[in-house]
Design an enzyme around this catalytic site. Sequence first.
Site, PDB file in Angstrom:
ATOM      1  N   THR A 164      20.150  -2.002  20.291  1.00 26.59           N
ATOM      2  CA  THR A 164      21.086  -0.878  20.156  1.00 26.59           C
ATOM      3  C   THR A 164      22.438  -1.298  20.749  1.00 26.59           C
ATOM      4  O   THR A 164      22.886  -0.739  21.743  1.00 26.59           O
ATOM      5  CB  THR A 164      20.551   0.357  20.912  1.00 26.59           C
ATOM      6  OG1 THR A 164      20.187  -0.042  22.257  1.00 26.59           O
ATOM      7  CG2 THR A 164      19.342   0.954  20.243  1.00 26.59           C
TER       8      THR A 164
ATOM      9  N   THR B 113      21.594   6.646  32.920  1.00 26.69           N
ATOM     10  CA  THR B 113      22.016   6.935  34.296  1.00 26.69           C
ATOM     11  C   THR B 113      21.521   5.857  35.264  1.00 26.69           C
ATOM     12  O   THR B 113      22.252   5.412  36.146  1.00 26.69           O
ATOM     13  CB  THR B 113      21.474   8.314  34.732  1.00 26.69           C
ATOM     14  OG1 THR B 113      21.876   9.266  33.755  1.00 26.69           O
ATOM     15  CG2 THR B 113      22.006   8.722  36.077  1.00 26.69           C
TER      16      THR B 113
ATOM     17  N   CYS C 293      22.570  -5.107  28.769  1.00 24.94           N
ATOM     18  CA  CYS C 293      22.497  -3.642  28.850  1.00 24.94           C
ATOM     19  C   CYS C 293      23.502  -2.949  29.747  1.00 24.94           C
ATOM     20  O   CYS C 293      23.987  -1.880  29.380  1.00 24.94           O
ATOM     21  CB  CYS C 293      21.084  -3.244  29.239  1.00 24.94           C
ATOM     22  SG  CYS C 293      19.941  -3.604  27.901  1.00 24.94           S
TER      23      CYS C 293
END
Length: 465
Positions: free
Chosen positions: A94, A224, A278
């Site tokens: 992603t 988060t 990431c």
Amino acid sequence: MTKITKICCIGAGYVGGPTMTVIAKKCPHIKVTVVDLNEERIAAWNDPDTNNIPVFEPGLSEVVAEARGRNLFFSTAVDEAIDEADMVFISVNTPTKTYGAGIGQAADLKWIELCARQIARVSKTDKIVVEKSTLPVRTASAIKDILTHTGSGCKFQILSNPEFLAEGTAIEDLNAPDRVLIGGDSTEEGKEAMQALVDIYANWVPRERILTTNIWSSELSKLTANAFLAQRVSSINSLSELCEKTEADISEVSRAIGTDSRIGPKFLKASVGFGGSCFQKDILNLVYIARSYGLQEVADYWEQVIIINDHQKKRFANEIIRTSYNTVNGKKIAFLGWAFKKDTNDTRESAAIYVADHLLFEQAKITVYDPKVQESQVYGDLDYLRSRDPQENRFGVKVTSDPYEACKDAHAIAILTEWDEFKTYDWQRIYDNMLKPANVFDGRNLLDVEKLKAIGFQVKSIGTA
Ligand code: NAD
Ligand code: UGA
């Protein structure tokens, strides 16, 4: 009660591969099939010699050897594996969008949508679909929309089960996770689906470590968690610059604040900057989501984590240039390490790439040594930036499999990855074969500075005067 006997995981990457391998090991009663469109990657996962599997992780090849062919399978037959499964994990990439609306910030969800459409198209039985990829909050509603408009008559429950493993310690993290997070609907069917996934993890994870939440909390908690972790690195890195001006020592500051149990000692190691596939992507995504809800202050707050990280990489490169009498033109700079951290062959967003790019603009000649990274990967990373012609990258950068060769006749050595083996080198031999003054720029505060100085090196660490 839903009992899972067959799992399919779409995506045989750094998450899908190790995660499913551990599920297969811990749940021999479940058949786990990991599928991918990338034939080369699947062939490597099926290599008879498990040392050749495509993901390097300590301990992974042994577990693959144990489970593969028993209840763990790697395949390119995506449709068949989806069709036969009771539960389908989506573990595809992603990345940050490189085009159109949200370019450079939003997550590109085209592979997620393709998976949802494929599941919808080939399913002949009801399934639980699990988001394992890291996704923007509320993605599950899009997946649900696609799945419920298929007209196939099958019922789908969607769960969010983000992955928290860190590369280099993936097997440890999967064997004993701090927690497993599962988000789902509060309907009866939703609860039943969540229970089915809880039951899988409960084969080895203590129940109190399996957290269940609503699906949006689960999706947002993943972004988060990464934002908080990266924020700690940027916080300590920002202060490393202040230490360099004030004769405070960042390692001492880290130790001093980390002993406060409210702060804790982990993730306070100053460095040349965080990398990995990431942290940056997920924070950019968080920033984009906040802006899309009109939350400017929230977006600006988190964006600063990236700004400091970029600054840290650039100032490391600038320090090399400054110390080299303000020019690195034609000078050989040895890079020890290219991976974004030790114990992985992953180089995505590695600080080394950006430091090299900056030095190449100054016409340095770089020689790279990394124990787990191939030459083609180094060139691929630099070409991907599109800063210059691929031939120029090959002219400016050489890759060697011998660290002593990398350092021979170098003006400076830069430590970009904290590989343990760097500490054990014959640094006297390296010194003897370098140009003088022999400069070492330790971007990981890995080496014994006093020992190097005694040999004659000039050493510049992060966060010390
Ligand atoms: P990766 O690029 O290593 O692997 C993704 C794989 O999915 C690729 O092999 C690709 O070929 C395959 N794929 C893409 N579309 C497909 C399709 N339609 N059908 C079949 N295969 C397809 O990525 P990764 O590092 O494993 O990350 C996957 C997800 O997990 C990302 O969302 C990432 O943010 C998240 N994540 C990653 C880590 C990590 O340490 N790398 C940790 C936690 C979460
Ligand atoms: C990170 C998180 O730690 C995982 O929990 C998460 O699942 C994963 O991202 C993800 O979503 O992809 P990872 O990127 O594999 O894992 O590795 P980390 O150990 O977090 O390191 C990230 C970067 O920060 C590395 O470049 C590392 O060198 C750097 N770092 C880390 C520091 O510079 N200082 C520190 O104190 C810690």
